[in-house]
Design an enzyme around this catalytic site. Structure first.
Site, PDB file in Angstrom:
ATOM      1  N   ARG A  37     -48.851  33.838   6.903  1.00  0.00           N
ATOM      2  CA  ARG A  37     -50.183  34.414   6.731  1.00  0.00           C
ATOM      3  C   ARG A  37     -50.182  35.507   5.674  1.00  0.00           C
ATOM      4  NH1 ARG A  37     -49.741  32.107  11.447  1.00  0.00           N
ATOM      5  NH2 ARG A  37     -51.568  31.389  12.653  1.00  0.00           N
ATOM      6  N   SER A 175     -54.716  21.522  16.782  1.00  0.00           N
ATOM      7  CA  SER A 175     -53.946  22.615  16.177  1.00  0.00           C
ATOM      8  C   SER A 175     -54.855  23.780  15.841  1.00  0.00           C
ATOM      9  CB  SER A 175     -53.240  22.150  14.901  1.00  0.00           C
ATOM     10  OG  SER A 175     -52.567  23.233  14.292  1.00  0.00           O
ATOM     11  N   SER A 176     -54.471  24.975  16.291  1.00  0.00           N
ATOM     12  CA  SER A 176     -55.202  26.180  15.901  1.00  0.00           C
ATOM     13  C   SER A 176     -55.076  26.438  14.409  1.00  0.00           C
ATOM     14  CB  SER A 176     -54.680  27.387  16.679  1.00  0.00           C
ATOM     15  OG  SER A 176     -53.331  27.674  16.332  1.00  0.00           O
ATOM     16  N   GLN A 177     -54.069  25.832  13.766  1.00  0.00           N
ATOM     17  CA  GLN A 177     -53.873  26.040  12.330  1.00  0.00           C
ATOM     18  C   GLN A 177     -55.025  25.502  11.501  1.00  0.00           C
ATOM     19  OE1 GLN A 177     -50.051  24.233  11.617  1.00  0.00           O
ATOM     20  NE2 GLN A 177     -48.913  25.986  12.396  1.00  0.00           N
ATOM     21  N   GLU A 319     -45.063  26.671  21.468  1.00  0.00           N
ATOM     22  CA  GLU A 319     -43.779  26.664  20.756  1.00  0.00           C
ATOM     23  C   GLU A 319     -42.609  26.946  21.698  1.00  0.00           C
ATOM     24  OE1 GLU A 319     -42.648  26.384  17.245  1.00  0.00           O
ATOM     25  OE2 GLU A 319     -44.426  25.139  17.419  1.00  0.00           O
ATOM     26  N   HIS A 346     -46.421  17.751  16.771  1.00  0.00           N
ATOM     27  CA  HIS A 346     -45.631  18.738  16.042  1.00  0.00           C
ATOM     28  C   HIS A 346     -44.570  18.025  15.205  1.00  0.00           C
ATOM     29  CE1 HIS A 346     -46.693  22.752  18.207  1.00  0.00           C
ATOM     30  NE2 HIS A 346     -47.760  22.022  17.942  1.00  0.00           N
ATOM     31  N   ARG A 350     -42.876  16.136  20.816  1.00  0.00           N
ATOM     32  CA  ARG A 350     -41.923  16.960  21.556  1.00  0.00           C
ATOM     33  C   ARG A 350     -41.829  16.585  23.030  1.00  0.00           C
ATOM     34  NH1 ARG A 350     -42.811  22.873  18.614  1.00  0.00           N
ATOM     35  NH2 ARG A 350     -41.328  22.468  16.915  1.00  0.00           N
TER      36      ARG A 350
END
Length: 436
Positions: A37, A175-177, A319, A346, A350
């Protein structure tokens, strides 16, 4: 489930077993999330910025390389200080995203501000990571962007030097991304941005709070007072110095070692006002039997000689799932980890990978759509597959503390976020201390 071919030479590694409680003070690299960021905010600012104690690893070097390709000057003075001098963003340029979610989701909005064409591609597995909602959002905000079938990589952004911005509705449940990527560049959009999320809950909410806090620290006007709505006003971003905290996600396997061995691990120089979800981690580790303290010496996790199972919604800290699953396989009671369906998208799926590898070493694992149920059983040695996923290697190392004969099939994948991991881990287990 076959391993994805990685871009690094594969490196099998015998995970060291612990014969004594670990007692270590570890200086770990900086946070990947904060470093990523800070790089983007510095590249779109009006004046130079500095990152102190950033993470130098594959993901962050790819981020720096992508911004550099578009004209930003990113100078690695040394491992403790990076300088970013913003410049006119332009193409043609190519951005290698590797297997990094932050690069593939944070940099395309920056590319919309560039004059010229910017292409994006990465590792084979990156092409199946979710990206479509971000692509559609950028199109609705005025960015010309071409994507592969399904909306993913490879991408081509045909920048005009400006992005109109405005209002956009997005499903960010994968995804929050997606939201963070839009917000980080939005102050440079002509109309700023209003992002509305519609769909299942957005995962990893602490990362969105991190994005908002860092935007405000750079001078942006941000309103997140309405749930699932984020507003960034158009305006100037200040160049500033960013102090990068140690990486909490990267620290978790080391903290887990304290629980497994009944030892103690301290991470010094930990800020009391962290941007990372320390309180959530503290609660989870204490429920599993650990003791967590923050004091003058730093953040310390102690094992108490017991390791309990856990019933927990991990949607905000997904994560941590691989390492917590490894702890669960070594616990004295069953565990249920849920709320993490999105981690199927991811670096690898996972949940499927954890179920397969934990079962292979003797655990009883039931895979659910959004999590895992784990019933501890006597474990045995064997080769633990990583699927080119650094967090899978971390999980294997934790298992290996208590189970002799665990071999990680490719420890080199840890270079994604912590190239020093194998050396730090071995030093910790053998009784030394690591250094930043």
């Amino acid at each position: 489930m076959a391993n994805v071919t990685a871009t690094h030479p594969r490196r099998p590694w015998a995970a060291p077993a612990a014969s004594d409680p670990v007692e270590a003070t570890l200086r770990l690299p900086g946070s990947k999330s904060l470093t990523a960021r800070a790089l983007v905010l510095s590249a779109v600012a009006d004046a130079p910025g500095t990152l102190r104690h950033p993470l130098r690893a594959r993901d962050t070097e790819l981020m720096a390389g992508g911004l550099r390709a578009m004209g930003a000057q990113v100078s690695i003075v040394d491992n403790e200080r990076w300088l970013v001098r913003p410049d006119t963003l332009r193409g043609p340029a190519h951005v290698d995203v590797g297997l990094s979610g932050t690069v593939m989701r944070f940099v395309p909005p920056v590319a919309g501000l560039a004059e010229g064409t910017v292409t994006f591609d990465g590792d084979p597995q990156a092409r199946v990571r979710p990206l479509g909602p971000l692509v559609e959002a950028l199109r609705s905000l005025g960015v010309r962007i071409d994507a592969a079938a399904g909306g993913g990589l490879p991408l081509t952004v045909r920048g005009t030097g400006r992005v109109t911005g405005g209002e956009v509705t997005i499903d960010a449940s994968a995804s929050s991304q997606f939201v963070s990527g839009l917000l980080l560049s939005a102050a440079r959009f002509e109309r700023g941005v209003v992002v509305r999320h519609e769909g299942p809950p957005v995962p990893s909410a602490p990362h969105l709070r991190m994005t908002v806090q860092m935007l405000r620290a750079a001078g942006a006007v941000v309103d997140d007072s309405v749930p699932d709505v984020w507003v960034v006003e158009p305006g100037r971003l200040a160049g500033r110095e960013w102090e990068i905290e140690p990486d909490l996600s990267g620290a978790v396997p080391f903290f887990a070692a304290a629980l497994v061995t009944g030892g103690s691990v301290t991470l010094p120089d930990w800020p009391r006002d962290s941007l990372q979800p320390v309180d959530t981690l503290r609660s989870l580790l204490e429920r599993m039997g650990g003791k967590v303290t923050i004091g003058p010496d730093g953040l310390t996790v102690r094992g108490t000689g017991v390791l309990h199972g856990l019933d927990a919604d991990l949607s905000e800290v997904s994560e941590l799932t691989p390492v917590l699953a490894a702890l669960a396989a070594l616990a004295d009671s069953p565990s249920r980890l849920f709320g993490v369906a999105h981690i199927r998208g991811h670096e690898t799926d996972r949940l499927a990978a954890l179920a397969r590898e934990l079962t292979a070493v003797g655990a009883e694992v039931t895979e659910a759509p959004d999590g895992l149920e784990i019933r501890p059983r006597p474990l045995r040695g064997g080769t633990f597959g990583t699927y080119a996923d650094h967090r899978m290697a971390h999980a294997a190392a934790v298992i290996g503390l208590a189970v002799p004969g665990i071999t990680v099939d490719d420890v080199a994948c840890t270079s994604k976020t912590m190239p020093e991991f194998p050396a730090l881990w071995s030093t910790m287990v053998s009784g030394g201390s690591g250094h930043r």
